[in-house]
Design an enzyme around this catalytic site. Structure first.
Site, PDB file in Angstrom:
ATOM      1  N   ALA A  87       1.048  -1.095  -0.275  1.00 48.97           N
ATOM      2  CA  ALA A  87      -0.073  -0.045   0.011  1.00 48.97           C
ATOM      3  C   ALA A  87       0.953   1.598   0.197  1.00 48.97           C
ATOM      4  O   ALA A  87       1.834   1.082   0.242  1.00 48.97           O
ATOM      5  CB  ALA A  87      -1.017  -0.009   1.173  1.00 48.97           C
ATOM      6  N   GLY A 140       0.764  -4.766   1.189  1.00 49.17           N
ATOM      7  CA  GLY A 140      -0.613  -5.675   0.149  1.00 49.17           C
ATOM      8  C   GLY A 140      -0.018  -5.821  -1.094  1.00 49.17           C
ATOM      9  O   GLY A 140      -1.523  -6.359  -1.700  1.00 49.17           O
ATOM     10  N   GLU A 199      -1.018  -9.568  -0.530  1.00 52.11           N
ATOM     11  CA  GLU A 199      -1.566  -9.785  -0.174  1.00 52.11           C
ATOM     12  C   GLU A 199      -2.836  -9.595  -1.379  1.00 52.11           C
ATOM     13  O   GLU A 199      -3.859 -10.273  -1.402  1.00 52.11           O
ATOM     14  CB  GLU A 199      -2.769  -8.755   0.683  1.00 52.11           C
ATOM     15  CG  GLU A 199      -1.914  -8.573   2.555  1.00 52.11           C
ATOM     16  CD  GLU A 199      -2.276  -7.364   2.973  1.00 52.11           C
ATOM     17  OE1 GLU A 199      -1.777  -6.956   3.107  1.00 52.11           O
ATOM     18  OE2 GLU A 199      -2.289  -8.050   4.421  1.00 52.11           O
TER      19      GLU A 199
HETATM   20  C1  HXC Z   1       5.220   4.162  -1.226  1.00 53.36           C
HETATM   21  C2  HXC Z   1       6.816   3.200  -2.093  1.00 53.36           C
HETATM   22  C3  HXC Z   1       6.607   2.093  -1.703  1.00 53.36           C
HETATM   23  C4  HXC Z   1       5.608   1.722  -1.015  1.00 53.36           C
HETATM   24  C5  HXC Z   1       8.402   1.897  -2.600  1.00 53.36           C
HETATM   25  N1  HXC Z   1       8.456   3.426  -3.048  1.00 53.36           N
HETATM   26  N2  HXC Z   1       7.277   1.434  -1.929  1.00 53.36           N
HETATM   27  N3  HXC Z   1       6.352   4.281  -1.856  1.00 53.36           N
HETATM   28  N4  HXC Z   1       4.263   3.518  -1.248  1.00 53.36           N
HETATM   29  N5  HXC Z   1       4.763   0.743  -0.180  1.00 53.36           N
HETATM   30  C6  HXC Z   1       9.287   4.113  -3.125  1.00 53.36           C
HETATM   31  C7  HXC Z   1       9.755   4.862  -2.675  1.00 53.36           C
HETATM   32  O1  HXC Z   1       9.753   5.956  -2.006  1.00 53.36           O
HETATM   33  C8  HXC Z   1      10.853   5.182  -3.588  1.00 53.36           C
HETATM   34  O2  HXC Z   1      10.401   6.448  -4.036  1.00 53.36           O
HETATM   35  C9  HXC Z   1      10.440   4.208  -5.373  1.00 53.36           C
HETATM   36  O3  HXC Z   1       9.394   3.547  -4.778  1.00 53.36           O
HETATM   37  C10 HXC Z   1      11.464   3.617  -5.149  1.00 53.36           C
HETATM   38  O4  HXC Z   1      11.399   2.761  -3.827  1.00 53.36           O
HETATM   39  P1  HXC Z   1      13.289   1.952  -3.234  1.00 53.36           P
HETATM   40  O5  HXC Z   1      12.992   2.529  -1.529  1.00 53.36           O
HETATM   41  O6  HXC Z   1      13.812   3.760  -3.919  1.00 53.36           O
HETATM   42  O7  HXC Z   1      13.303   0.852  -4.280  1.00 53.36           O
HETATM   43  P2  HXC Z   1      14.902  -0.068  -3.620  1.00 53.36           P
HETATM   44  O8  HXC Z   1      15.984   0.653  -2.405  1.00 53.36           O
HETATM   45  O9  HXC Z   1      15.344  -0.661  -3.991  1.00 53.36           O
HETATM   46  O10 HXC Z   1      14.085  -0.664  -2.128  1.00 53.36           O
HETATM   47  C11 HXC Z   1      12.934  -1.072  -2.924  1.00 53.36           C
HETATM   48  C12 HXC Z   1      11.725  -2.099  -1.017  1.00 53.36           C
HETATM   49  C13 HXC Z   1      11.712  -0.799  -0.736  1.00 53.36           C
HETATM   50  C14 HXC Z   1      12.628  -2.900  -1.025  1.00 53.36           C
HETATM   51  C15 HXC Z   1      10.735  -2.212  -1.804  1.00 53.36           C
HETATM   52  O11 HXC Z   1      10.927   0.531  -1.561  1.00 53.36           O
HETATM   53  C16 HXC Z   1      10.494  -0.967   0.248  1.00 53.36           C
HETATM   54  O12 HXC Z   1      10.580  -1.222   1.546  1.00 53.36           O
HETATM   55  N6  HXC Z   1       9.003   0.032  -0.134  1.00 53.36           N
HETATM   56  C17 HXC Z   1       8.129  -0.414   1.686  1.00 53.36           C
HETATM   57  C18 HXC Z   1       8.078  -1.519   1.397  1.00 53.36           C
HETATM   58  C19 HXC Z   1       7.343  -1.835   2.921  1.00 53.36           C
HETATM   59  O13 HXC Z   1       6.524  -1.221   4.104  1.00 53.36           O
HETATM   60  N7  HXC Z   1       5.345  -2.623   1.871  1.00 53.36           N
HETATM   61  C20 HXC Z   1       4.676  -2.495   2.720  1.00 53.36           C
HETATM   62  C21 HXC Z   1       3.240  -1.554   3.113  1.00 53.36           C
HETATM   63  S1  HXC Z   1       2.327  -1.234   4.095  1.00 53.36           S
HETATM   64  P3  HXC Z   1      11.250   7.974  -3.995  1.00 53.36           P
HETATM   65  O14 HXC Z   1      10.123   9.270  -4.549  1.00 53.36           O
HETATM   66  O15 HXC Z   1      11.373   7.882  -2.578  1.00 53.36           O
HETATM   67  O16 HXC Z   1      12.263   7.580  -4.580  1.00 53.36           O
HETATM   68  C22 HXC Z   1       1.057  -2.159   2.963  1.00 53.36           C
HETATM   69  C23 HXC Z   1      -0.106  -2.256   4.119  1.00 53.36           C
HETATM   70  C24 HXC Z   1      -1.699  -3.276   2.811  1.00 53.36           C
HETATM   71  O17 HXC Z   1       0.968  -2.839   2.348  1.00 53.36           O
HETATM   72  C25 HXC Z   1      -2.623  -3.160   4.262  1.00 53.36           C
HETATM   73  C26 HXC Z   1      -3.521  -2.168   3.408  1.00 53.36           C
HETATM   74  C27 HXC Z   1      -3.541  -2.141   1.869  1.00 53.36           C
END
Ligand code: HXC
Length: 257
Positions: free
Chosen positions: A65, A108, A111
């Site tokens: 998400a 998400g 999921e």
């Molecule tokens: C918003 C996101 C994002 C996310 C990545 N990005 N994941 N933006 N929400 N979930 C954005 C980053 O901010 C960045 O933009 C760009 O995508 C590239 O990501 P990087 O982090 O620079 O890439 P990398 O170093 O290769 O790392 C990849 C990654 C990391 C390991 C996937 O991005 C990450 O940990 N993402 C979050 C994963 C996460 O926690 N997901 C769960 C979310 S909560 P910018 O503009 O900053 O460069 C959830 C709740 C679900 O899902 C329930 C409700 C539906």
């Protein structure tokens, strides 16, 4: 549609939904999820379509998400937004959905893949529920579907540590149907979709409904439900066509009637 692309293949039997926010690793903002819901609703009503594939791109199926969209929200905001009604609607899709997953399928994203009926993964795919690392927990079915797929110990570890698992491990644990080299994951998903699209769409949808019911109800009730669907198919033309084709030693031509 701003954040997804919808196309059709193989005589329009197969519909492909591509998540299309590549710079954000297909982070699932509310608009994107609304578009997925609307597309699925439309495709479910579209008589030409028999199987649906949801995919991302090579780097990410979806990284979860949209954290930036959620960061400042309060409980009341989240309650009012009621984003999970979108997910409930997706879960009601009658036609089979295959997730074609490459790269990150996190939070998400994992999921969403698990809400689909089958997962074809590239060997670069990584699955995880990392919400715990940002102070929350899965909210779109992760604690339930992962546990049903992997069992308590593995699911608990993934949900409590946020650790990712590889495609290979996901296959070993029964989360995904198959793992193929990255250049083949779409081909493989299409192959599976094509095989299912050659069956009676009515039988496919009733069989899907019955398999899904097994997660909801006790065995006796599930068996009863299955039996009703089995009987129901005997009023379809496809049942006559399928059985006659077998007897006449020819390939069945199912019309979904
Ligand atoms: C918003 C996101 C994002 C996310 C990545 N990005 N994941 N933006 N929400 N979930 C954005 C980053 O901010 C960045 O933009 C760009 O995508 C590239 O990501 P990087 O982090 O620079 O890439 P990398 O170093 O290769 O790392 C990849 C990654 C990391 C390991 C996937 O991005 C990450 O940990 N993402 C979050 C994963 C996460 O926690 N997901 C769960 C979310 S909560 P910018 O503009 O900053 O460069 C959830 C709740 C679900 O899902 C329930 C409700 C539906």
């Amino acid at each position: 549609m701003e954040f997804i692309k919808v196309t059709k293949a193989y005589d329009k039997y197969i519909a492909l939904i591509e998540l299309n926010r590549p710079k954000e690793l297909n982070a699932l903002n509310l608009q994107l999820m609304g578009e997925v819901r609307d597309a699925l609703k439309e495709l479910d009503q579209d008589d030409e379509v028999r199987v649906i594939i949801i995919t991302g791109n090579e780097r990410a199926f979806a990284a979860g998400a949209d954290i930036k969209q959620m960061a400042g929200k309060t409980t009341v905001d989240m309650w009012k937004t009621d984003q999970f009604s979108t997910w409930d609607q997706i879960n009601k899709t009658r036609k089979p959905i295959i997730a074609a997953v490459s790269g990150f399928a996190l939070g998400g994203g994992c999921e969403l893949a698990m809400t689909c009926d089958m997962i074809v993964a590239s060997e670069t795919a990584q699955f995880g529920q990392p919400e715990i690392k940002i102070g929350v927990m899965p909210g779109a079915g992760g604690t339930q579907r992962l546990t049903k797929a992997l069992g308590k110990a593995k699911a608990m570890e993934m949900v409590l540590t946020g650790k990712f698992i590889s495609a290979e491990e996901a296959e070993k644990l029964g989360l995904v149907n198959r793992v193929v080299p990255v250049e083949l994951y779409m081909t493989e998903a299409l192959k599976l979709a094509k095989e299912i699209a050659s069956m009676s769409p009515l039988a496919v949808q009733m069989a899907k409904e019955s398999v899904k019911r097994s997660f909801e109800v006790p065995l006796e009730e599930g068996l009863h439900f299955e039996r009703k669907n089995f009987y129901m198919l005997f009023s379809s033309e496809d049942q006559k066509e399928g059985m006659n084709a077998f007897v006449e030693k020819r390939k069945a031509d199912f019309k979904g009637k």
